[in-house]
Scaffold this motif. Structure first.
Motif, PDB file in Angstrom:
ATOM      1  N   ARG A 110       0.792  -1.024   0.151  1.00  0.00           N
ATOM      2  CA  ARG A 110      -0.201  -0.389  -0.243  1.00  0.00           C
ATOM      3  C   ARG A 110       0.737   0.693  -0.321  1.00  0.00           C
ATOM      4  O   ARG A 110       0.482   2.050  -0.619  1.00  0.00           O
ATOM      5  CB  ARG A 110      -0.884   0.207   1.248  1.00  0.00           C
ATOM      6  CG  ARG A 110      -2.023  -0.816   1.438  1.00  0.00           C
ATOM      7  CD  ARG A 110      -3.124  -0.994   0.144  1.00  0.00           C
ATOM      8  NE  ARG A 110      -4.119  -1.348   0.781  1.00  0.00           N
ATOM      9  CZ  ARG A 110      -4.122  -2.840   1.047  1.00  0.00           C
ATOM     10  NH1 ARG A 110      -2.963  -3.987   0.463  1.00  0.00           N
ATOM     11  NH2 ARG A 110      -5.529  -3.868   1.144  1.00  0.00           N
ATOM     12  N   LEU A 111       1.781   1.185   0.528  1.00  0.00           N
ATOM     13  CA  LEU A 111       2.766   2.177   0.891  1.00  0.00           C
ATOM     14  C   LEU A 111       4.470   2.041  -0.382  1.00  0.00           C
ATOM     15  O   LEU A 111       4.914   1.763   0.585  1.00  0.00           O
ATOM     16  CB  LEU A 111       3.383   2.222   1.893  1.00  0.00           C
ATOM     17  CG  LEU A 111       4.016   3.335   2.456  1.00  0.00           C
ATOM     18  CD1 LEU A 111       3.389   5.381   1.926  1.00  0.00           C
ATOM     19  CD2 LEU A 111       4.415   4.023   4.075  1.00  0.00           C
ATOM     20  N   LEU A 112       4.651   1.983  -0.913  1.00  0.00           N
ATOM     21  CA  LEU A 112       5.187   1.931  -2.128  1.00  0.00           C
ATOM     22  C   LEU A 112       6.175   3.299  -2.556  1.00  0.00           C
ATOM     23  O   LEU A 112       6.232   4.213  -2.530  1.00  0.00           O
ATOM     24  CB  LEU A 112       4.911   1.128  -2.934  1.00  0.00           C
ATOM     25  CG  LEU A 112       3.944   0.190  -2.986  1.00  0.00           C
ATOM     26  CD1 LEU A 112       4.130  -0.823  -4.369  1.00  0.00           C
ATOM     27  CD2 LEU A 112       5.166  -0.770  -1.858  1.00  0.00           C
ATOM     28  N   ALA A 113       7.472   3.250  -2.388  1.00  0.00           N
ATOM     29  CA  ALA A 113       8.767   4.128  -2.580  1.00  0.00           C
ATOM     30  C   ALA A 113       9.004   4.115  -4.202  1.00  0.00           C
ATOM     31  O   ALA A 113       8.849   2.803  -4.820  1.00  0.00           O
ATOM     32  CB  ALA A 113      10.043   3.612  -2.651  1.00  0.00           C
ATOM     33  N   GLN A 139      -7.011   2.461   1.598  1.00  0.00           N
ATOM     34  CA  GLN A 139      -7.613   2.987   2.454  1.00  0.00           C
ATOM     35  C   GLN A 139      -7.461   4.546   3.194  1.00  0.00           C
ATOM     36  O   GLN A 139      -6.080   4.453   3.525  1.00  0.00           O
ATOM     37  CB  GLN A 139      -8.456   1.897   3.577  1.00  0.00           C
ATOM     38  CG  GLN A 139      -8.726   0.988   3.404  1.00  0.00           C
ATOM     39  CD  GLN A 139      -9.348  -0.067   4.235  1.00  0.00           C
ATOM     40  OE1 GLN A 139      -8.546  -0.886   5.128  1.00  0.00           O
ATOM     41  NE2 GLN A 139     -10.308  -0.088   5.359  1.00  0.00           N
ATOM     42  N   LYS A 140      -8.922   4.789   3.631  1.00  0.00           N
ATOM     43  CA  LYS A 140      -8.031   6.560   3.694  1.00  0.00           C
ATOM     44  C   LYS A 140      -9.191   6.435   5.197  1.00  0.00           C
ATOM     45  O   LYS A 140      -9.934   5.524   5.334  1.00  0.00           O
ATOM     46  CB  LYS A 140      -8.729   7.652   3.305  1.00  0.00           C
ATOM     47  CG  LYS A 140      -7.905   7.773   1.930  1.00  0.00           C
ATOM     48  CD  LYS A 140      -8.652   8.931   0.874  1.00  0.00           C
ATOM     49  CE  LYS A 140      -7.896   8.926   0.227  1.00  0.00           C
ATOM     50  NZ  LYS A 140      -8.100  10.139  -0.818  1.00  0.00           N
ATOM     51  N   VAL A 163       2.535  11.360   3.953  1.00  0.00           N
ATOM     52  CA  VAL A 163       1.858  10.744   2.940  1.00  0.00           C
ATOM     53  C   VAL A 163       0.692  10.552   2.779  1.00  0.00           C
ATOM     54  O   VAL A 163       0.070  10.428   2.694  1.00  0.00           O
ATOM     55  CB  VAL A 163       2.959  10.290   1.671  1.00  0.00           C
ATOM     56  CG1 VAL A 163       1.913   8.641   0.401  1.00  0.00           C
ATOM     57  CG2 VAL A 163       3.551  10.767   1.717  1.00  0.00           C
ATOM     58  N   LEU A 164       0.989   9.334   4.084  1.00  0.00           N
ATOM     59  CA  LEU A 164       0.300   8.854   5.225  1.00  0.00           C
ATOM     60  C   LEU A 164      -1.412  10.132   5.153  1.00  0.00           C
ATOM     61  O   LEU A 164      -2.189   9.991   5.159  1.00  0.00           O
ATOM     62  CB  LEU A 164      -0.203   8.333   5.869  1.00  0.00           C
ATOM     63  CG  LEU A 164       0.998   6.608   5.387  1.00  0.00           C
ATOM     64  CD1 LEU A 164       1.604   5.704   6.268  1.00  0.00           C
ATOM     65  CD2 LEU A 164      -0.003   5.715   4.167  1.00  0.00           C
TER      66      LEU A 164
END
Length: 182
Positions: A110-113, A139-140, A163-164
């Motif tokens: 979900r959180l990719l560089a 998801q938010k 970012v999140l």
């Protein structure tokens, strides 16, 4: 053969060494929870660059993240920082998988560089001039525990949290094997 004492073992790190050398001592600084001092497991951390590194990280995860998950009792998601597989596996995904419990639901990829630069051994200026450029695909409006292996300068975690936050994802705290700033 055990990587630490070289005695015969069916595990990559024997049970004796796991008990005597890999008993975590939880530390908290700001919103970062860590399990080991860098010097305690430095040699083991460097195996993440080897083909059998996944087995080393599974042992580290079992002795720290899994034990944490056994006592944590709030419903939350866990989210690894950049769990793109490298060398056939993702060390942050291994750590994240160890958190799976009745209360913690691991999320993946979900959180990719977008920038695959290697920060190992690099100073703060290099890290600031070469951001990871994270892309969040999830998801938010959720609460998460952010998962990484090592905090050196804090720039990766800071960038990930920014970012999140833009996606209304609330980072409760960060869980890492080692916080080198201790």
């Amino acid at each position: 053969m055990c990587l630490t004492c070289t005695n015969f073992s069916f595990s990559i790190i024997c049970k004796h060494c796991q008990k005597t050398l890999l008993t975590p001592s939880i530390r908290k600084r700001d919103d970062i929870v860590s399990f080991y001092q860098y010097e305690e497991i430095e040699r083991l951390l460097k195996y993440k660059y080897h083909p059998f590194g996944s087995r080393v990280f599974e042992v580290l995860a079992k002795n720290s993240f899994k034990k944490f998950a056994e006592v944590y009792q709030e419903k939350v998601y866990s989210l690894p920082i950049d769990d793109n597989p490298k060398r056939g596996y993702s060390h942050t995904a291994i750590l994240n998988r160890a958190l799976k419990s009745d209360y913690i639901t691991p999320l993946y990829r979900r959180l990719l560089a977008q920038n695959e630069v290697n920060y190992a051994g690099k100073d703060l200026d290099f890290r600031l001039n070469n951001p990871r450029n994270f892309l969040y695909k999830g998801q938010k409006n959720i609460d998460v525990i952010l998962v990484d292996d090592i905090v050196t300068t804090g720039t990766t975690i800071k960038e990930a949290k920014e970012v999140l936050k833009k996606h209304n994802v609330n980072v409760l705290f960060c869980l890492v094997l080692v916080d080198k700033r201790w």
